[in-house]
Design a protein around this motif. Structure first.
Motif, short mmCIF file in Angstrom:
data_model
loop_
_atom_site.label_atom_id
_atom_site.label_comp_id
_atom_site.label_asym_id
_atom_site.label_seq_id
_atom_site.Cartn_x
_atom_site.Cartn_y
_atom_site.Cartn_z
N ASP A 37 0.81 -1.23 0.00
CA ASP A 37 0.00 0.00 0.00
C ASP A 37 0.84 1.27 0.00
OD1 ASP A 37 0.90 0.02 2.59
OD2 ASP A 37 -1.05 -0.33 3.51
N ILE A 39 0.11 3.38 -3.07
CA ILE A 39 -1.22 3.96 -3.29
C ILE A 39 -1.14 5.47 -3.47
CG2 ILE A 39 -3.46 4.41 -2.19
CD1 ILE A 39 -3.23 1.71 -0.84
N HIS A 40 -1.84 5.96 -4.49
CA HIS A 40 -1.93 7.40 -4.72
C HIS A 40 -3.16 7.91 -3.98
CE1 HIS A 40 -1.74 11.27 -6.75
NE2 HIS A 40 -3.02 11.14 -7.07
N LYS A 41 -2.95 8.73 -2.94
CA LYS A 41 -4.05 9.16 -2.10
C LYS A 41 -4.69 10.45 -2.61
CE LYS A 41 -3.06 6.67 2.08
NZ LYS A 41 -3.42 6.62 3.51
N HIS A 85 -6.20 14.05 -1.83
CA HIS A 85 -6.16 15.14 -0.84
C HIS A 85 -7.58 15.70 -0.75
CE1 HIS A 85 -5.21 18.49 1.54
NE2 HIS A 85 -3.97 18.72 1.12
N TYR A 104 -7.98 5.71 0.99
CA TYR A 104 -7.55 6.52 -0.15
C TYR A 104 -7.55 8.02 0.14
CZ TYR A 104 -8.06 2.21 -2.75
OH TYR A 104 -7.94 0.89 -3.19
N THR A 121 -6.42 11.49 2.30
CA THR A 121 -5.47 12.14 3.19
C THR A 121 -6.00 13.52 3.52
OG1 THR A 121 -3.18 12.87 3.47
CG2 THR A 121 -4.08 13.04 1.26
#
Length: 262
Positions: free
Chosen positions: A195, A198-200, A202, A258, A260
């Motif tokens: 993980d 993973i591209h979170k 915003h 996913y 942040t």
């Protein structure tokens, strides 16, 4: 009494001498079968045809993505072609000659006849490996080395991975078309999930348009998240998102990894 009896009997007598013609349902049923053949899974349009070319033409062929009319020339029936096309639609691919033999609709006689003409170019064969492949960082070539994954499945995995931003658990692969429970259990021992790749999202800066590819939210939910932020200020935790009525507990559970907030 005679007159009354005649009046009562008149409809039955008329029906006897004027019978409606019996409808021939053959053409109707044939038309229904053709209509059914135009919908559903890939290859279904051939499923009703069980006839074979009585004079097959044998030629060198690559079974991967071979057009239906070419299979017919080789002497396969519509039902057999339907099975092959559905196999391809689910990401199936032939790597060796014997892979064709594993298709249940191909009889031993068919395979014996076709085997000398199967031509699989060296570059189309991907070497399978028992190595554990990390799905969030693997490219298409790496994914096709996993047993059970062909070019079609690799493409779908990468596309869905991009929409999600990465996988947080293996079970998410079952959200991809063609990967059912049985297929998942075949793949699971050969993959891992990191993980860190993973591209979170915003959540305090994202726009509705940027959220659109994300598969876990519909437009109303995306819009509500952005509008609530505009009215109430930045989110500080998942608890703030619970104030949005149309985000239920299941949705919040799925999107939490996913997001942040900083």
């Amino acid at each position: 009494m005679i007159v009354i009896a005649l009046i009562i009997a008149a409809p039955y007598i008329g029906h006897y001498f004027h019978r409606e013609p019996v409808m021939d349902l053959k053409d109707f049923n044939k038309a229904v079968a053709q209509l059914k053949g135009t919908s559903g899974n890939a290859g279904d349009e051939y499923a009703a045809d069980d006839t074979k070319n009585p004079n097959p033409i044998l030629f060198k062929f690559n079974p991967n993505n071979l057009p239906a009319d070419q299979w017919a020339k080789l002497g396969l029936s519509g039902k057999q072609i339907s099975v092959l096309k559905n196999y391809e639609a689910k990401g199936g691919r032939f790597y060796t000659k014997t892979d064709l033999q594993k298709i249940y609709s191909i009889t031993p006689e068919d395979y014996k006849r076709l085997e000398p003409y199967i031509n699989l170019p060296e570059q189309s064969v991907s070497k399978k490996t028992d190595e554990i492949v990390e799905v969030n960082s693997a490219d298409s070539a790496k994914l096709t080395q996993i047993k059970g994954i062909g070019a079609g499945f690799a493409s779908r995995i990468i596309k869905y991975r991009t929409q999600l931003g990465g996988f947080v658990k293996k079970e998410q692969l079952m959200e991809i078309y063609g990967i059912d429970t049985a297929k998942y259990h075949e793949l699971a021992p050969h993959i891992s999930i990191n993980d860190a790749h993973i591209h979170k999202i915003h959540i305090n800066a994202v726009t509705v348009d940027e959220l659109r590819p994300f598969p876990y939210l519909n437009f109303k939910q995306m819009n509500a998240m952005v509008e609530y932020r505009k009215q109430h200020g930045d989110y500080h935790s998942m608890e703030d998102l619970r104030q949005i009525v149309i985000l239920d507990a299941e949705i919040l559970r799925k999107i939490a990894p996913y997001l942040t907030f900083k």
